[in-house]
Design a protein around this motif. Structure first.
Motif: not given
Length: 155
Positions: A65-72, A77-89
């Motif tokens: 997975a990957s984690l992205r922190l971005a001060a806008l 603050l936007r935080v994103g977590v990317r993973d390889g599973h297509p299901h959107v909960p």
């Protein structure tokens, strides 16, 4: 070539292996980055929500997975977590995002993404296309703190 960013903006990206310790590493990274940038007032909530999202990425996928922190701009603050599973909960999936019922009191799981709904100011999901050999399949779940409260799926 010179890149110009608005004042007070920054970003960090952290690749996380498929490892049960990834949530702890993500929490420590969030705490260090936010305290280092003087954003200590949001550390606890961001740390909690990141921990939930990274734990879900570990539990429901077989890859990194990957984690992205971005001060806008505007103190968001936007935080994103990317993973390889297509299901959107839920609450990241289709509307109505505000109608995710709480789990039964005796449930052993199912509370994590409800925390996003309760504590984030905005959240959404961007499905990732299936590139060559499906390497880019999956999703990016994101949330924001420090802005007006709204849900924005797909952005």
């Amino acid at each position: 070539m010179v890149t110009v960013s608005p004042p007070g903006t920054w970003a960090y990206v952290l690749r996380l292996p498929h490892d049960p310790r990834a949530a702890r590493v993500a929490r420590m990274t969030v705490r260090a980055a936010l305290n280092g940038h003087g954003a200590g007032e949001v550390v606890d909530v961001v740390e909690l929500l990141v921990s939930e999202q990274v734990t879900n990425a570990y539990r429901h996928t077989k890859g990194p997975a990957s984690l992205r922190l971005a001060a806008l701009a505007g103190g968001r603050l936007r935080v994103g977590v990317r993973d390889g599973h297509p299901h959107v909960p839920a609450p990241f999936g289709r509307p109505p995002w505000d109608r995710v019922p709480p789990p039964p009191a005796d449930a052993e799981n199912g509370r994590g993404l409800r925390l996003v709904q309760l504590h984030a100011d905005a959240w959404g999901c961007r499905p990732l296309g299936g590139g060559p050999l499906g390497r880019d399949a999956g999703k990016l779940l994101w949330f924001e703190v420090g802005g007006p409260r709204k849900a924005m799926a797909g952005t």
